[in-house]
Design a protein around this motif. Sequence first.
Motif, short mmCIF file in Angstrom:
data_model
loop_
_atom_site.label_atom_id
_atom_site.label_comp_id
_atom_site.label_asym_id
_atom_site.label_seq_id
_atom_site.Cartn_x
_atom_site.Cartn_y
_atom_site.Cartn_z
N LEU A 187 0.84 -1.19 0.00
CA LEU A 187 0.00 0.00 0.00
C LEU A 187 0.88 1.24 0.00
N ASP A 188 0.39 2.32 -0.62
CA ASP A 188 1.12 3.59 -0.60
C ASP A 188 0.88 4.34 0.71
N GLY A 189 -0.30 4.18 1.27
CA GLY A 189 -0.65 4.84 2.53
C GLY A 189 -1.89 4.20 3.10
N ALA A 190 -2.15 4.44 4.40
CA ALA A 190 -3.32 3.82 5.01
C ALA A 190 -3.79 4.62 6.22
N PHE A 191 -5.11 4.59 6.43
CA PHE A 191 -5.73 5.17 7.62
C PHE A 191 -5.88 4.06 8.65
N VAL A 192 -5.22 4.20 9.80
CA VAL A 192 -5.28 3.16 10.83
C VAL A 192 -5.64 3.79 12.17
N LYS A 193 -6.25 2.99 13.03
CA LYS A 193 -6.63 3.46 14.36
C LYS A 193 -5.63 2.96 15.40
N ALA A 194 -5.26 3.84 16.31
CA ALA A 194 -4.35 3.49 17.40
C ALA A 194 -4.38 4.61 18.44
N GLN A 195 -4.07 4.28 19.69
CA GLN A 195 -4.00 5.31 20.72
C GLN A 195 -2.74 6.16 20.54
N SER A 196 -1.68 5.53 20.01
CA SER A 196 -0.46 6.25 19.65
C SER A 196 0.22 5.45 18.55
N PHE A 197 1.19 6.08 17.90
CA PHE A 197 1.84 5.36 16.80
C PHE A 197 3.32 5.65 16.78
N SER A 198 4.12 4.59 16.83
CA SER A 198 5.57 4.73 16.79
C SER A 198 6.16 3.48 16.16
N ASP A 199 6.79 3.64 15.00
CA ASP A 199 7.42 2.54 14.29
C ASP A 199 8.54 3.11 13.44
N GLU A 200 9.73 2.58 13.58
CA GLU A 200 10.88 3.13 12.88
C GLU A 200 10.79 3.00 11.36
N ASN A 201 9.94 2.09 10.88
CA ASN A 201 9.79 1.87 9.44
C ASN A 201 8.65 2.68 8.83
N ILE A 202 7.87 3.35 9.68
CA ILE A 202 6.66 4.01 9.21
C ILE A 202 6.62 5.45 9.69
N VAL A 203 6.11 6.33 8.86
CA VAL A 203 5.93 7.72 9.23
C VAL A 203 4.44 8.05 9.22
N SER A 204 4.00 8.80 10.21
CA SER A 204 2.62 9.26 10.28
C SER A 204 2.53 10.66 9.68
N GLU A 205 1.72 10.82 8.67
CA GLU A 205 1.58 12.12 7.98
C GLU A 205 0.45 12.97 8.58
N LEU A 206 -0.67 12.31 8.92
CA LEU A 206 -1.85 13.02 9.40
C LEU A 206 -2.43 12.29 10.61
N VAL A 207 -3.16 13.04 11.43
CA VAL A 207 -3.82 12.42 12.57
C VAL A 207 -5.09 13.21 12.90
N VAL A 208 -6.10 12.51 13.39
CA VAL A 208 -7.29 13.16 13.90
C VAL A 208 -7.67 12.48 15.22
N GLU A 209 -8.01 13.28 16.21
CA GLU A 209 -8.46 12.75 17.51
C GLU A 209 -9.94 13.04 17.65
N GLU A 210 -10.70 12.03 18.02
CA GLU A 210 -12.15 12.18 18.13
C GLU A 210 -12.65 11.68 19.49
N THR A 211 -13.83 12.16 19.86
CA THR A 211 -14.45 11.77 21.12
C THR A 211 -15.41 10.61 20.89
N LEU A 212 -15.26 9.58 21.69
CA LEU A 212 -16.14 8.42 21.61
C LEU A 212 -17.34 8.59 22.54
N VAL A 213 -18.49 8.13 22.09
CA VAL A 213 -19.70 8.15 22.92
C VAL A 213 -20.39 6.80 22.85
N LEU A 214 -21.09 6.47 23.90
CA LEU A 214 -21.92 5.27 23.92
C LEU A 214 -23.24 5.61 23.25
N ILE A 215 -23.72 4.78 22.33
CA ILE A 215 -24.97 5.08 21.64
C ILE A 215 -25.97 3.95 21.82
N SER A 216 -27.24 4.33 21.79
CA SER A 216 -28.31 3.36 21.97
C SER A 216 -29.55 3.83 21.23
#
Length: 290
Positions: free
Chosen positions: A139-168
Amino acid sequence: MESSELRIFRAVAQAGSITKAAQALGYVQSNVTARIQQLESDLNTQLFYRQRGMILTPTGEKLLAYAEKIIYLLDEADKALNDCCDPSGSLSIGAVHTVSAIRLPEILSQYHKAYPKVDLSLITSQSDELIYKIKHFQLDGAFVKAQSFSDENIVSELVVEETLVLISSPKYDNIEDLYSKPFLMSTVGCPNRTQLENWLKSKSIHNIRYMEFNNLTSIIEGVIADLGASFVPKSTIEDYEEKGLLKSFSVPDKYNTTKTFFIRRKDSLMTNSLSKFIEMTELNTPYKRT
């Protein structure tokens, strides 16, 4: 050993099957079989165990690592020589299911209209699988979910932080009413699911029931139909809540955040096509440079 043989070898290794590799490559099965046998003969070693499919031998594992690098460098050289101001060529993007269902379709549509010469493709999967594909030049790039991201082989270009809610379903007035409901969530490994489990366990709730969905739209529709509750980014359900189709409940700050990163392999070529995709995503979504 030619690049075409390495591509066939890689396809068989990834598919674990001569038949599936032949289908993916558009070759006849006998041709793929003959090329693998010829490669093993040339190298004077066995590359696959042929038991219920094609499983790499230790030597085959070593060759695969080199084959991926060689193929990547050949493809990268072609991209570099043909890269120009007007984006063109292939661009393979990966995304977790929640991202592919909500924000990405609009971005992909805008990108395709702006740069029609780019052969754009989208792969959806879990974060671990997408990270694997990034590391293995798939892959050329990917959107992945994680609490944090650190890998010597990978660079993070963009990030978004969102608020989670319980729904019913709107019929429930108290958050306590949801503790015994099934939770409609992605499969094990989803950071949102981990956050939910941590929060419920902090309240001494351990007997958690799940209905597994890997599609955010299906999760939301299931909650509306009162199949159970879920734990999702607030931005994804605001329209539904305004229409009275579901209800959301807040949880403590310690458990209510999720991050999505756009990543690429660190040593990969930043083509004009990928650069424009990152730029368009940043301009038209909440994603910001890391």
